[in-house]
Design a protein around this motif. Structure first.
Motif, PDB file in Angstrom:
ATOM      1  N   VAL A  56       0.858  -1.181   0.000  1.00 57.23           N
ATOM      2  CA  VAL A  56       0.000   0.000   0.000  1.00 57.23           C
ATOM      3  C   VAL A  56       0.898   1.236   0.000  1.00 57.23           C
ATOM      4  O   VAL A  56       1.724   1.404   0.906  1.00 57.23           O
ATOM      5  CB  VAL A  56      -0.941   0.016   1.233  1.00 57.23           C
ATOM      6  N   ASP A  57       0.748   2.057  -1.017  1.00 54.92           N
ATOM      7  CA  ASP A  57       1.515   3.298  -1.140  1.00 54.92           C
ATOM      8  C   ASP A  57       3.023   3.071  -0.996  1.00 54.92           C
ATOM      9  O   ASP A  57       3.720   3.815  -0.301  1.00 54.92           O
ATOM     10  CB  ASP A  57       1.044   4.338  -0.109  1.00 54.92           C
ATOM     11  N   GLY A  58       3.523   2.007  -1.638  1.00 56.70           N
ATOM     12  CA  GLY A  58       4.958   1.743  -1.637  1.00 56.70           C
ATOM     13  C   GLY A  58       5.501   1.120  -0.366  1.00 56.70           C
ATOM     14  O   GLY A  58       6.714   1.003  -0.197  1.00 56.70           O
ATOM     15  N   ILE A  59       4.618   0.704   0.525  1.00 56.76           N
ATOM     16  CA  ILE A  59       5.015   0.085   1.800  1.00 56.76           C
ATOM     17  C   ILE A  59       4.500  -1.353   1.814  1.00 56.76           C
ATOM     18  O   ILE A  59       3.345  -1.611   1.464  1.00 56.76           O
ATOM     19  CB  ILE A  59       4.410   0.823   3.016  1.00 56.76           C
ATOM     20  N   LEU A  60       5.350  -2.271   2.241  1.00 60.15           N
ATOM     21  CA  LEU A  60       4.927  -3.662   2.422  1.00 60.15           C
ATOM     22  C   LEU A  60       4.176  -3.729   3.750  1.00 60.15           C
ATOM     23  O   LEU A  60       4.758  -3.951   4.802  1.00 60.15           O
ATOM     24  CB  LEU A  60       6.126  -4.611   2.405  1.00 60.15           C
ATOM     25  N   GLU A  61       2.885  -3.482   3.660  1.00 59.55           N
ATOM     26  CA  GLU A  61       2.036  -3.390   4.846  1.00 59.55           C
ATOM     27  C   GLU A  61       1.868  -4.734   5.546  1.00 59.55           C
ATOM     28  O   GLU A  61       1.819  -4.818   6.768  1.00 59.55           O
ATOM     29  CB  GLU A  61       0.676  -2.829   4.438  1.00 59.55           C
ATOM     30  N   ALA A  83      11.235  -9.714   8.912  1.00 55.24           N
ATOM     31  CA  ALA A  83      12.183  -8.627   8.656  1.00 55.24           C
ATOM     32  C   ALA A  83      11.655  -7.612   7.648  1.00 55.24           C
ATOM     33  O   ALA A  83      12.007  -6.432   7.703  1.00 55.24           O
ATOM     34  CB  ALA A  83      13.514  -9.207   8.161  1.00 55.24           C
ATOM     35  N   LEU A  84      10.808  -8.055   6.719  1.00 58.76           N
ATOM     36  CA  LEU A  84      10.366  -7.182   5.628  1.00 58.76           C
ATOM     37  C   LEU A  84       9.099  -6.397   5.927  1.00 58.76           C
ATOM     38  O   LEU A  84       8.878  -5.339   5.343  1.00 58.76           O
ATOM     39  CB  LEU A  84      10.148  -8.015   4.358  1.00 58.76           C
ATOM     40  N   LYS A  85       8.280  -6.900   6.797  1.00 57.81           N
ATOM     41  CA  LYS A  85       6.976  -6.266   7.067  1.00 57.81           C
ATOM     42  C   LYS A  85       7.165  -4.816   7.527  1.00 57.81           C
ATOM     43  O   LYS A  85       7.961  -4.537   8.423  1.00 57.81           O
ATOM     44  CB  LYS A  85       6.217  -7.054   8.134  1.00 57.81           C
ATOM     45  N   GLY A  86       6.450  -3.904   6.858  1.00 60.45           N
ATOM     46  CA  GLY A  86       6.492  -2.500   7.235  1.00 60.45           C
ATOM     47  C   GLY A  86       7.544  -1.675   6.506  1.00 60.45           C
ATOM     48  O   GLY A  86       7.607  -0.464   6.662  1.00 60.45           O
ATOM     49  N   LYS A  87       8.367  -2.318   5.700  1.00 61.82           N
ATOM     50  CA  LYS A  87       9.432  -1.607   4.982  1.00 61.82           C
ATOM     51  C   LYS A  87       8.918  -1.070   3.647  1.00 61.82           C
ATOM     52  O   LYS A  87       7.943  -1.558   3.097  1.00 61.82           O
ATOM     53  CB  LYS A  87      10.618  -2.542   4.727  1.00 61.82           C
TER      54      LYS A  87
END
Length: 152
Positions: A56-61, A83-87
């Protein structure tokens, strides 16, 4: 290099972190409203994984996986999704590149990897590299809009 291991390499390969995440994987299941999906399989050993990403909007939500595989493939998927969530997507791609380098080159582990550094010893067991990189390849393909990836 691999100077980071001071005891038996095989023992280090199955460290407590890998065993824990293999038995109790984080982010295991489905993501509601996912925007990207890919199926990865390793026909040599039978590991298979489905990754679901919600960007969403360039973020891995949100990110999750499900499938069957060995402790290495499950724990790599568990630790990698955590590790990737939220980046941002740029940050995700950077972590994926650095993780790939950890598995396939002699570069020293990057602090950006956090707990993913436990996979450094995998490169000593070439047949296990594909297990550890299965989720990485599936996430890369999901981000590219490709639906399936094989580690053949």
């Amino acid at each position: 290099m691999l100077k980071h291991y001071s005891t038996n390499m095989l023992e280090n390969l199955y460290q407590e972190t890998i065993i824990e995440h293999g038995k109790n994987p984080r982010n295991y299941g489905d993501v509601e409203g996912y925007t990207h999906i890919a199926h990865g399989k390793n026909p040599l050993c039978g590991d298979h994984i489905v990754v679901m990403l919600k960007v969403v909007d360039g973020i891995l939500e949100d990110i999750s996986f499900h499938g069957d595989g060995c402790a290495i493939s499950k724990s790599a998927a568990s630790l990698l999704t955590t590790a990737l969530k939220g980046k941002t997507i740029d940050e995700v791609e950077e972590v994926l590149t650095i993780f790939d380098e950890l598995l396939t080159t002699e570069k020293a582990p990057s602090p950006l990897l956090g707990k993913l550094q436990v996979f450094e010893g995998v490169k000593l067991y070439p047949s296990r590299i594909k297990c550890a990189s299965l989720s990485l390849r599936a996430i890369e393909q999901a981000l590219k809009g490709k639906g399936e990836v094989s580690t053949e």
